[in-house]
Motif scaffolding. Sequence first.
Motif, mmCIF file in Angstrom:
data_model
loop_
_atom_site.group_PDB
_atom_site.id
_atom_site.type_symbol
_atom_site.label_atom_id
_atom_site.label_comp_id
_atom_site.label_asym_id
_atom_site.label_seq_id
_atom_site.Cartn_x
_atom_site.Cartn_y
_atom_site.Cartn_z
ATOM 1 N N GLY A 1 -25.350 2.489 -11.603
ATOM 2 C CA GLY A 1 -25.778 2.529 -12.998
ATOM 3 C C GLY A 1 -26.736 3.652 -13.307
ATOM 4 N N VAL A 2 -26.525 4.821 -12.709
ATOM 5 C CA VAL A 2 -27.482 5.919 -12.852
ATOM 6 C C VAL A 2 -27.186 6.742 -14.105
ATOM 7 C CG1 VAL A 2 -27.908 6.050 -10.377
ATOM 8 C CG2 VAL A 2 -26.102 7.461 -11.394
ATOM 9 N N THR B 1 -14.952 12.295 -10.475
ATOM 10 C CA THR B 1 -15.409 10.984 -10.969
ATOM 11 C C THR B 1 -14.238 10.078 -11.344
ATOM 12 O OG1 THR B 1 -15.565 11.821 -13.250
ATOM 13 C CG2 THR B 1 -17.531 12.035 -11.859
ATOM 14 N N ALA B 2 -13.051 10.393 -10.860
ATOM 15 C CA ALA B 2 -11.850 9.655 -11.266
ATOM 16 C C ALA B 2 -11.953 8.161 -10.970
ATOM 17 C CB ALA B 2 -10.621 10.244 -10.577
ATOM 18 N N HIS B 3 -12.647 7.804 -9.903
ATOM 19 C CA HIS B 3 -12.736 6.395 -9.514
ATOM 20 C C HIS B 3 -14.094 5.781 -9.863
ATOM 21 C CE1 HIS B 3 -8.924 6.803 -7.464
ATOM 22 N NE2 HIS B 3 -9.391 7.847 -6.795
ATOM 23 N N ASP B 4 -14.941 6.526 -10.549
ATOM 24 C CA ASP B 4 -16.261 6.025 -10.923
ATOM 25 C C ASP B 4 -16.181 5.213 -12.208
ATOM 26 O OD1 ASP B 4 -16.946 7.555 -8.772
ATOM 27 O OD2 ASP B 4 -18.076 9.063 -9.903
ATOM 28 N N ARG B 5 -17.053 4.229 -12.337
ATOM 29 C CA ARG B 5 -17.048 3.341 -13.495
ATOM 30 C C ARG B 5 -18.320 3.507 -14.324
ATOM 31 N NH1 ARG B 5 -13.424 -0.949 -12.678
ATOM 32 N NH2 ARG B 5 -13.874 -1.465 -14.855
ATOM 33 N N VAL B 6 -18.220 3.086 -15.581
ATOM 34 C CA VAL B 6 -19.348 3.108 -16.509
ATOM 35 C C VAL B 6 -19.679 1.676 -16.911
ATOM 36 C CG1 VAL B 6 -20.147 3.834 -18.790
ATOM 37 C CG2 VAL B 6 -18.779 5.404 -17.393
ATOM 38 N N HIS B 7 -20.968 1.332 -16.834
ATOM 39 C CA HIS B 7 -21.430 -0.004 -17.201
ATOM 40 C C HIS B 7 -22.741 0.141 -17.973
ATOM 41 C CE1 HIS B 7 -18.525 -1.909 -14.474
ATOM 42 N NE2 HIS B 7 -18.820 -0.944 -13.625
ATOM 43 N N PRO B 8 -23.170 -0.897 -18.688
ATOM 44 C CA PRO B 8 -24.456 -0.830 -19.390
ATOM 45 C C PRO B 8 -25.620 -0.644 -18.421
ATOM 46 C CG PRO B 8 -23.128 -2.646 -20.215
ATOM 47 C CD PRO B 8 -22.448 -2.133 -18.978
ATOM 48 N N ARG C 1 -20.495 5.361 -6.818
ATOM 49 C CA ARG C 1 -21.218 5.843 -8.004
ATOM 50 C C ARG C 1 -20.778 5.040 -9.220
ATOM 51 N NH1 ARG C 1 -19.308 10.701 -5.641
ATOM 52 N NH2 ARG C 1 -17.534 10.576 -7.072
ATOM 53 N N SER C 2 -21.732 4.653 -10.035
ATOM 54 C CA SER C 2 -21.445 4.132 -11.371
ATOM 55 C C SER C 2 -22.525 4.654 -12.306
ATOM 56 C CB SER C 2 -21.380 2.596 -11.383
ATOM 57 O OG SER C 2 -22.638 2.032 -11.082
ATOM 58 N N TYR C 3 -22.232 4.635 -13.608
ATOM 59 C CA TYR C 3 -23.094 5.296 -14.584
ATOM 60 C C TYR C 3 -23.438 4.352 -15.729
ATOM 61 C CZ TYR C 3 -20.755 9.008 -12.044
ATOM 62 O OH TYR C 3 -20.237 9.786 -11.042
ATOM 63 N N ARG C 4 -24.536 4.664 -16.404
ATOM 64 C CA ARG C 4 -24.971 3.807 -17.499
ATOM 65 C C ARG C 4 -24.374 4.199 -18.840
ATOM 66 N NH1 ARG C 4 -31.329 5.536 -17.048
ATOM 67 N NH2 ARG C 4 -31.185 7.664 -17.847
ATOM 68 N N ASP C 5 -23.644 5.310 -18.905
ATOM 69 C CA ASP C 5 -22.935 5.672 -20.128
ATOM 70 C C ASP C 5 -21.866 6.717 -19.815
ATOM 71 O OD1 ASP C 5 -24.265 8.306 -20.203
ATOM 72 O OD2 ASP C 5 -26.018 7.220 -20.924
ATOM 73 N N ASP C 6 -20.939 6.891 -20.740
ATOM 74 C CA ASP C 6 -19.839 7.836 -20.545
ATOM 75 C C ASP C 6 -20.328 9.269 -20.403
ATOM 76 O OD1 ASP C 6 -17.567 6.068 -20.656
ATOM 77 O OD2 ASP C 6 -17.951 5.830 -22.794
#
Length: 424
Positions: A152-153, A195-202, A177-182
């Motif tokens: 969620g970085v 980042t093809a397999h990385d996800r975005v979450h709040p 890796r996951s991210y806090r926004d697009d």
Amino acid sequence: MTSADTAGAAGTAPVRVGVFGLLGSGNLGNDGSLEAVLGYLRTAHPDAAVDALCGGPEVVTARYGIPATRLHWYRGEYRTASRAGAVAGKALGKLVDVFRTAAWVRRHDVVIVPGMGVLEATLPLRPWGFPYSLFLLCASGRLLGTRVALVGVGAAPIRDRATRALVRRAARLAAYRSYRDDRSRDALREMGVDTAHDRVHPDLAFALPAPGASGPQGSPGPVCVGVMDFHGSNDDRARAGEIHRRYLDGTTRFVRALVEDGRPVRLLTGDACDATVVAAILDAVDSPLVTAAGADSLAGLMEETAAASAVVATRYHNLVCALKAGTPTLALSYAAKSDALMARMGLGAYCHPAREVDAGRLLEQFRDLEKRSAELRLTLAERNADVTRQLDDQFAQLTAALFPKTDRTDAHTHAHTHAVRKAP
């Protein structure tokens, strides 16, 4: 007996989990992200043995009850080095930290970097500071077979070549890796990371418990104004003083206008350095209607914002707290992450540039925000329910990626957002 002791008594070694970052150093947002991850671990993986490599180990141990080690060998790492001895100390520290970081990483099965803007330079930042530390972490993980997860970085485009190179390499070496926004995922992709397999979450802080009772829904009522020791981004160093003066002047004028309307104002902060801005506003406005909140955690900030009829704030996690509390909020936006957060929560129209605070225009936006208060509270309630579901998915995916051999149930994995708690 601890959970690790219980696992040992049962004849199975507990999974060893490290948490890493500028934690316990006075930034409430960073610590809130840590608290959310600890809540997840204690709920979904109660037998995990958890410790930290962080900026403020004494604070982390006292507050969260986990062992902690100082991030840097050289204690003056974040002080400006002007004397030869200090420069030499920093240089030696960089070398020593290579071995210290590798030794710490080697003791773990998994290392989690919980949230934070670790892949951005939206505030002043030197490449040999935290970007270098993050690179050492991820490189050590890859060499020693320890899974490093950036969870969620936040990320943003970085112009400085050295900083960008370190951040890009660190991200490539991470196992998850996951991210806090697009925009964060897009920024990393633009820096050359797949980042093809990385996800975005709040943002992880949304996993913290919501405050109980909401504040007054009518107006006029108390207003929370979150301030920041803002000097622009890493690319604004040449005009940092001018940016700060404009921000402070505009924010002070806005607070004064609220006071002239008879509105009580609570000044919020998110980092220890913000105290100078609070003092300057209190001195300039000089009214009993203006007071400073003493919140020392995101939970405390949420309680403050829940008691307000509206919030105007700069720091990203001040915004998170207000939105989580369901209070109509206006952002003094200093980076794209703030705009993205406000859009996610249905308040994209209520952003105002922190670099160019126009007190008159800000007051107009604020009055419109309050006129739509009832409608916006309903919007926030709906968005918060959706955010909770998305964070349940985030932690379920994290368990699958990092703890594939641990016994778990869906109830454990999906209950964490309702059971986040601090260690005694």
